[in-house]
Scaffold this motif. Sequence first.
Motif, PDB file in Angstrom:
ATOM      1  N   ILE A   1      19.604 -31.679  24.107  1.00 60.94           N
ATOM      2  CA  ILE A   1      20.223 -30.540  23.430  1.00 60.94           C
ATOM      3  C   ILE A   1      19.203 -29.841  22.536  1.00 60.94           C
ATOM      4  N   ALA A   2      18.451 -30.640  21.746  1.00 61.47           N
ATOM      5  CA  ALA A   2      17.423 -30.062  20.881  1.00 61.47           C
ATOM      6  C   ALA A   2      16.321 -29.404  21.707  1.00 61.47           C
ATOM      7  N   ALA A   3      15.961 -30.026  22.837  1.00 62.17           N
ATOM      8  CA  ALA A   3      14.921 -29.465  23.708  1.00 62.17           C
ATOM      9  C   ALA A   3      15.355 -28.119  24.270  1.00 62.17           C
ATOM     10  N   PHE A   4      16.622 -28.032  24.683  1.00 62.37           N
ATOM     11  CA  PHE A   4      17.128 -26.775  25.244  1.00 62.37           C
ATOM     12  C   PHE A   4      17.186 -25.692  24.176  1.00 62.37           C
ATOM     13  N   GLU A   5      17.597 -26.063  22.958  1.00 62.81           N
ATOM     14  CA  GLU A   5      17.634 -25.096  21.862  1.00 62.81           C
ATOM     15  C   GLU A   5      16.238 -24.562  21.561  1.00 62.81           C
ATOM     16  N   THR A   6      15.232 -25.456  21.612  1.00 56.79           N
ATOM     17  CA  THR A   6      13.851 -25.032  21.388  1.00 56.79           C
ATOM     18  C   THR A   6      13.386 -24.099  22.497  1.00 56.79           C
ATOM     19  N   MET A   7      13.738 -24.449  23.732  1.00 53.97           N
ATOM     20  CA  MET A   7      13.262 -23.702  24.899  1.00 53.97           C
ATOM     21  C   MET A   7      13.763 -22.262  24.906  1.00 53.97           C
ATOM     22  N   ILE A   8      14.978 -22.012  24.388  1.00 58.83           N
ATOM     23  CA  ILE A   8      15.533 -20.660  24.424  1.00 58.83           C
ATOM     24  C   ILE A   8      15.275 -19.892  23.127  1.00 58.83           C
ATOM     25  N   SER A   9      14.549 -20.498  22.184  1.00 57.57           N
ATOM     26  CA  SER A   9      14.247 -19.807  20.930  1.00 57.57           C
ATOM     27  C   SER A   9      13.113 -18.800  21.163  1.00 57.57           C
ATOM     28  N   SER A  10      13.222 -17.641  20.526  1.00 58.82           N
ATOM     29  CA  SER A  10      12.212 -16.593  20.702  1.00 58.82           C
ATOM     30  C   SER A  10      10.852 -17.032  20.174  1.00 58.82           C
ATOM     31  N   GLN A  11      10.849 -17.824  19.100  1.00 62.35           N
ATOM     32  CA  GLN A  11       9.583 -18.278  18.519  1.00 62.35           C
ATOM     33  C   GLN A  11       8.822 -19.168  19.499  1.00 62.35           C
ATOM     34  N   TRP A  12       9.531 -20.105  20.150  1.00 57.25           N
ATOM     35  CA  TRP A  12       8.883 -20.998  21.117  1.00 57.25           C
ATOM     36  C   TRP A  12       8.361 -20.215  22.317  1.00 57.25           C
ATOM     37  N   LEU A  13       9.172 -19.305  22.833  1.00 53.88           N
ATOM     38  CA  LEU A  13       8.754 -18.489  23.970  1.00 53.88           C
ATOM     39  C   LEU A  13       7.528 -17.656  23.618  1.00 53.88           C
ATOM     40  N   ASN A  14       7.535 -17.075  22.433  1.00 53.34           N
ATOM     41  CA  ASN A  14       6.408 -16.253  22.002  1.00 53.34           C
ATOM     42  C   ASN A  14       5.131 -17.096  21.882  1.00 53.34           C
ATOM     43  N   ASP A  15       5.245 -18.281  21.269  1.00 57.87           N
ATOM     44  CA  ASP A  15       4.073 -19.158  21.099  1.00 57.87           C
ATOM     45  C   ASP A  15       3.526 -19.609  22.456  1.00 57.87           C
ATOM     46  N   VAL A  16       4.434 -20.006  23.352  1.00 55.16           N
ATOM     47  CA  VAL A  16       4.008 -20.502  24.666  1.00 55.16           C
ATOM     48  C   VAL A  16       3.331 -19.407  25.470  1.00 55.16           C
ATOM     49  N   MET A  17       3.953 -18.237  25.553  1.00 63.42           N
ATOM     50  CA  MET A  17       3.387 -17.152  26.352  1.00 63.42           C
ATOM     51  C   MET A  17       2.073 -16.665  25.762  1.00 63.42           C
ATOM     52  N   THR A  18       1.979 -16.598  24.449  1.00 63.85           N
ATOM     53  CA  THR A  18       0.721 -16.193  23.812  1.00 63.85           C
ATOM     54  C   THR A  18      -0.380 -17.200  24.112  1.00 63.85           C
ATOM     55  N   ARG A  19      -0.051 -18.484  24.010  1.00 63.91           N
ATOM     56  CA  ARG A  19      -1.048 -19.531  24.279  1.00 63.91           C
ATOM     57  C   ARG A  19      -1.494 -19.514  25.743  1.00 63.91           C
ATOM     58  N   ILE A  20      -0.558 -19.312  26.657  1.00 67.84           N
ATOM     59  CA  ILE A  20      -0.884 -19.269  28.080  1.00 67.84           C
ATOM     60  C   ILE A  20      -1.811 -18.095  28.385  1.00 67.84           C
ATOM     61  N   LEU A  21      -1.489 -16.918  27.850  1.00 72.13           N
ATOM     62  CA  LEU A  21      -2.310 -15.731  28.112  1.00 72.13           C
ATOM     63  C   LEU A  21      -3.680 -15.850  27.463  1.00 72.13           C
ATOM     64  N   GLN A  22      -3.746 -16.499  26.304  1.00 67.10           N
ATOM     65  CA  GLN A  22      -5.053 -16.737  25.681  1.00 67.10           C
ATOM     66  C   GLN A  22      -5.908 -17.636  26.566  1.00 67.10           C
ATOM     67  N   THR A  23      -5.261 -18.646  27.160  1.00 70.16           N
ATOM     68  CA  THR A  23      -5.987 -19.576  28.040  1.00 70.16           C
ATOM     69  C   THR A  23      -6.488 -18.879  29.296  1.00 70.16           C
ATOM     70  N   ILE A  24      -5.649 -18.051  29.896  1.00 73.96           N
ATOM     71  CA  ILE A  24      -6.002 -17.403  31.162  1.00 73.96           C
ATOM     72  C   ILE A  24      -6.980 -16.242  30.952  1.00 73.96           C
ATOM     73  N   LEU A  25      -6.740 -15.444  29.924  1.00 76.70           N
ATOM     74  CA  LEU A  25      -7.539 -14.232  29.728  1.00 76.70           C
ATOM     75  C   LEU A  25      -8.832 -14.463  28.959  1.00 76.70           C
ATOM     76  N   GLY A  26      -8.881 -15.488  28.143  1.00 71.95           N
ATOM     77  CA  GLY A  26     -10.087 -15.750  27.355  1.00 71.95           C
ATOM     78  C   GLY A  26     -10.370 -14.617  26.389  1.00 71.95           C
ATOM     79  N   THR A  27     -11.589 -14.070  26.442  1.00 74.89           N
ATOM     80  CA  THR A  27     -11.982 -13.002  25.507  1.00 74.89           C
ATOM     81  C   THR A  27     -11.215 -11.708  25.762  1.00 74.89           C
ATOM     82  N   ASP A  28     -10.706 -11.523  26.978  1.00 74.38           N
ATOM     83  CA  ASP A  28      -9.939 -10.311  27.268  1.00 74.38           C
ATOM     84  C   ASP A  28      -8.644 -10.237  26.478  1.00 74.38           C
TER      85      ASP A  28
END
Length: 294
Positions: free
Chosen positions: A80-107
């Motif tokens: 239940i706590a995991a699902f609440e975290t997964m649908i939170s905007s803060q978690w989504l924002n952190d994850v997507m930002t981290r993923i794009l930083q990893t893939i894009l690098g300096t770009d």
Amino acid sequence: MIKQGLKNYFVSLKYIFTPLGTMFLGMMLGFSVLLPGVIAAVHTLVVGVKELAGHVNLDFGLMFDYIWEAVQSLDWNDPIAAFETMISSQWLNDVMTRILQTILGTDFETFQTYIVELVAGFIGQVAACVLVFFVFWILGFIAGFFIIKFQIRRTVARRSLWKLILAYFINALTTTALVVVCAILFGKWKPSIYLSVIVSFFLVGTTEMLQAYLLYGCKKISFISAVNPATVGLYMLTNALIFLISIAFTLIALLINTVLGVFIGLAFVVIAFIVIGLNAESYIQARVSALSDN
């Protein structure tokens, strides 16, 4: 009354799969919107980033793999706590930002402002899909409530159309009167709120017994024998026992499996509340029936 009330509850448990089924159907309909919606949101994000940095090899499948890894890294021992975290905007924002930083690098630094806007749009799409999912789930829950209430009423306490209308009128009248009295007392004496809670608890039981008497027992059994402190007390005690039993069943289900326990627990509690609302009518009907048989 206690024996009859508990019997009503346990007999009604045979309908437990009705709310479970409607909630499951609602969830399936919700998932049919949620999953394609999330995939479309990820695709839109990937296309948007590719348009900003055309030379970057940003693969849709790779993006999804990173998201899946982030989901798996959550603590699913507490789903239940995991699902609440997964649908939170803060978690989504952190994850997507981290993923794009990893893939894009300096770009990423070069296009950061635009990427932030794309991520915000992605989160908005996902949030809309999640909202639709919960709407379908809630609709499934509501549908299950009304279906099972109809089924239990046919078993516990049948009611004709005119009695249904009369019951709604009595409920509206007594509830309004109770609220007005409590509001007047609170306005004149603030500590009366505590007294009002206690008094209201017993008045609810009295109101239910009075309504049941007016619907089924008027001119058939004596008013005093149906509505008195003893019957009201037994009625409230019966309902308390039913509620405690449903809570115990829920806790057992949660210990076995948390996610499954939530759904089963909701079904138990729904049945408990429906039976509690019908016990007074069932008791008066049984009294009238026993008197007529004699």
